[in-house]
Scaffold this motif. Structure first.
Motif, PDB file in Angstrom:
ATOM      1  N   ALA A 439       0.682  -1.085  -0.100  1.00 56.47           N
ATOM      2  CA  ALA A 439       0.016  -0.003   0.011  1.00 56.47           C
ATOM      3  C   ALA A 439       0.912   1.148   0.172  1.00 56.47           C
ATOM      4  N   VAL A 440       1.875   1.238   0.677  1.00 52.92           N
ATOM      5  CA  VAL A 440       2.891   2.387   0.735  1.00 52.92           C
ATOM      6  C   VAL A 440       3.540   2.658  -0.442  1.00 52.92           C
ATOM      7  N   ALA A 441       4.090   1.456  -1.069  1.00 55.83           N
ATOM      8  CA  ALA A 441       4.663   1.575  -2.353  1.00 55.83           C
ATOM      9  C   ALA A 441       3.822   2.015  -3.289  1.00 55.83           C
ATOM     10  N   ALA A 442       2.687   1.496  -3.246  1.00 53.41           N
ATOM     11  CA  ALA A 442       1.360   2.144  -4.409  1.00 53.41           C
ATOM     12  C   ALA A 442       1.246   3.495  -4.194  1.00 53.41           C
ATOM     13  N   MET A 443       0.902   4.024  -3.226  1.00 52.56           N
ATOM     14  CA  MET A 443       0.711   5.513  -2.804  1.00 52.56           C
ATOM     15  C   MET A 443       1.917   6.288  -3.168  1.00 52.56           C
ATOM     16  N   ASN A 444       3.193   5.883  -2.843  1.00 47.18           N
ATOM     17  CA  ASN A 444       4.355   6.691  -3.537  1.00 47.18           C
ATOM     18  C   ASN A 444       4.591   6.816  -4.977  1.00 47.18           C
ATOM     19  N   GLU A 445       4.104   5.623  -5.566  1.00 48.41           N
ATOM     20  CA  GLU A 445       4.297   5.418  -6.988  1.00 48.41           C
ATOM     21  C   GLU A 445       3.158   6.569  -7.568  1.00 48.41           C
ATOM     22  N   GLU A 446       2.037   6.480  -7.130  1.00 45.87           N
ATOM     23  CA  GLU A 446       0.748   7.159  -7.820  1.00 45.87           C
ATOM     24  C   GLU A 446       1.193   8.537  -7.580  1.00 45.87           C
ATOM     25  N   LEU A 447       1.261   8.820  -6.275  1.00 45.42           N
ATOM     26  CA  LEU A 447       1.271  10.454  -5.766  1.00 45.42           C
ATOM     27  C   LEU A 447       2.655  10.960  -6.451  1.00 45.42           C
ATOM     28  N   GLY A 448       3.731  10.144  -6.501  1.00 44.67           N
ATOM     29  CA  GLY A 448       4.912  10.548  -7.038  1.00 44.67           C
ATOM     30  C   GLY A 448       4.833  11.150  -8.699  1.00 44.67           C
ATOM     31  N   ALA A 449       3.722  10.380  -9.310  1.00 44.41           N
ATOM     32  CA  ALA A 449       3.732  10.960 -10.677  1.00 44.41           C
ATOM     33  C   ALA A 449       2.666  12.123 -10.914  1.00 44.41           C
ATOM     34  N   ILE A 450       2.344  12.855  -9.974  1.00 45.23           N
ATOM     35  CA  ILE A 450       1.383  13.943  -9.956  1.00 45.23           C
ATOM     36  C   ILE A 450       2.196  14.860  -9.940  1.00 45.23           C
ATOM     37  N   GLU A 451       2.099  15.987 -10.812  1.00 45.04           N
ATOM     38  CA  GLU A 451       2.640  17.131 -11.021  1.00 45.04           C
ATOM     39  C   GLU A 451       1.947  18.390 -10.569  1.00 45.04           C
TER      40      GLU A 451
END
Length: 451
Positions: A439-451
């Protein structure tokens, strides 16, 4: 910012006003944009403007602006050199408008210092802090609350639910479905309510997806604590897609020990609104449930002992196009002699961010508690709730926080929240589809792609 050293522009503006007055002409009129556009609320603002004009000779045109249109209208007016003098605005605009040059931060800072910075809730000031001062003047706000059955907590010898540990202890003691659910957690992923509740729970444990440089990967250990806590309160909730409606309905029926809600529930709890009556007994106008209720605004997780309160703060912005002296006088009046009238527009959602004056530190807090709330019936909050609860309500503004505000990344944080990625991934974790690390990895991946 030294209020005793006004800018040249302000000196010239003051001289021009004095010249106009000496010539026998009226003082310059100012325009005030407000998003409080409902007829009853607009009338209260116009009454205040009339009193201000009587005292100063400065006429104020009160102009309603729909909140969703405020950003585009302000940008267009700035480009045209036709901004109003004062804008009542939400937190999201304070720092971006200051950076864009729409706001006169020096004027706002001088107002705060003239009134006494120490008389304002520190959290509300910190959210609008810019280099050398403040973007805008805090006006009012509200903090999200854990609403709980204080009578049941007292009977069971439980501590108030002001920490993860205390909430979980209360769930353990009081959860007895279907007669009593320990909590009603937000689980409907496409509702902003879940986004708001989750941000509160993350903030409580000191977890944020942004820092000064933008996206900041979520700390796995602290985020795992958030996930485990949220899963525990979700498991103590009824099944289904839950949001504000079920939270209120179950609590009002006496079937929930704790919920997270906004203060707009306070008048309804006391039986003052026919469209949302308490059903804990046979009298929909009864204040019984209010008398059994406690609230917590500042809430702490194991990795953040100081805790946090999620807050929505509103501000008066003095614009770059303003008649600065007149605008400052109007804002000072609205935050001093006229402040009780300002708060009376909607007291249940307008907590005083200025508790009093240097000579009378509790003046506005005490006056606010006497203001009538309700729709179909009216009563002051101070008659419905104990003084300690009023203190808790107002005190949350001192520790008010939101993701991205302190870091200057509110816009990015808002995009992350609005993506609802956090809601969706937390729900997957709650449902057992993924573990905490995934869950933490998925949040980091998706949030990190937001600009």
């Amino acid at each position: 910012m030294n209020a005793s050293r006004p800018t040249l522009a302000r000196l010239m503006g003051g001289a021009a006003m004095a010249l106009a007055l000496s010539a026998g002409s009226a003082a310059a009129d100012i325009r005030f944009w407000t998003t409080e556009e409902q007829p009853e609320r607009l009338a209260k603002q116009e009454e205040m403007a009339a009193v201000f004009e009587e005292q100063t000779g400065i006429a104020v045109e009160v102009i309603p602006v729909t909140e969703s249109d405020l950003g585009t209208r302000a940008t267009a007016a700035f480009a045209a050199g036709d901004l109003p003098d004062v804008i009542y605005h939400t937190l999201q605009y304070a720092l971006p408008w200051a950076e864009a040059g729409i706001l006169d931060t020096e004027a706002a800072t001088d107002v705060i210092e003239d009134l006494g910075a120490g008389t304002f809730a520190s959290g509300a000031l910190e959210m609008a802090a810019v280099e050398g001062g403040y973007a805008s003047v805090p006006v009012d706000g509200w903090t999200q609350m854990i609403v709980y059955r204080k009578d049941l907590f007292d009977e069971a010898g439980l501590e108030p639910p002001n920490s993860y540990a205390n909430v979980l202890a209360a769930v353990e003691a009081l959860h007895n479905p279907p007669e009593m659910y320990g909590f009603v957690a937000a689980t409907k992923v496409d509702e902003n309510f879940m986004s708001q509740v989750l941000e509160h729970v993350f903030l409580a444990n000191g977890v944020s997806p942004v820092d000064e440089n933008g996206f900041a990967p979520l700390d796995e250990a602290a985020t795992t604590e958030v996930l485990e806590f949220y899963k525990a309160i979700a498991e103590a909730s009824p099944p289904g897609e839950l949001y504000w409606d079920q939270s209120r309905t179950l609590y009002f029926a006496g079937d929930a020990a704790m919920i997270i809600w906004s203060p707009f529930i306070l008048d309804e709890l006391a039986g003052l609104r026919d469209s949302a009556p308490p059903t804990i007994n046979d009298d929909p106008t009864s204040p019984e449930l209010a008398s059994r209720t406690g609230i917590v605004t500042n809430f702490a997780g194991p990795s953040n002992e100081g805790g946090a309160a999620w807050a929505d703060i509103r501000y008066f912005g003095i614009t770059a196009d303003a008649d600065t002296d007149a605008a400052m006088d109007f804002v000072k009046f609205s935050m001093d002699e006229g402040y009780t009238q300002t708060l009376s527009i909607a007291p249940e959602g307008k907590f005083p961010v200025r508790k009093g004056t240097p000579d009378d530190p509790d003046r506005f807090e005490q006056a606010w508690a006497t203001l009538p709330v309700g729709v179909d019936r009216k009563a002051p909050l101070g008659d419905l709730y104990e003084a300690s609860m009023i203190e808790e309500i107002v005190g949350g503004l001192d520790v008010a926080q939101r993701w991205g505000v302190a870091e200057g990344q509110l816009a990015l944080a808002s995009k992350m929240i609005n993506s609802q990625a956090i809601n969706r991934i937390v729900r997957q974790y709650i449902d057992g589809q993924i573990d905490a690390r995934a869950a933490v990895a998925a949040m980091n991946e998706e949030l990190g792609a937001i600009e």
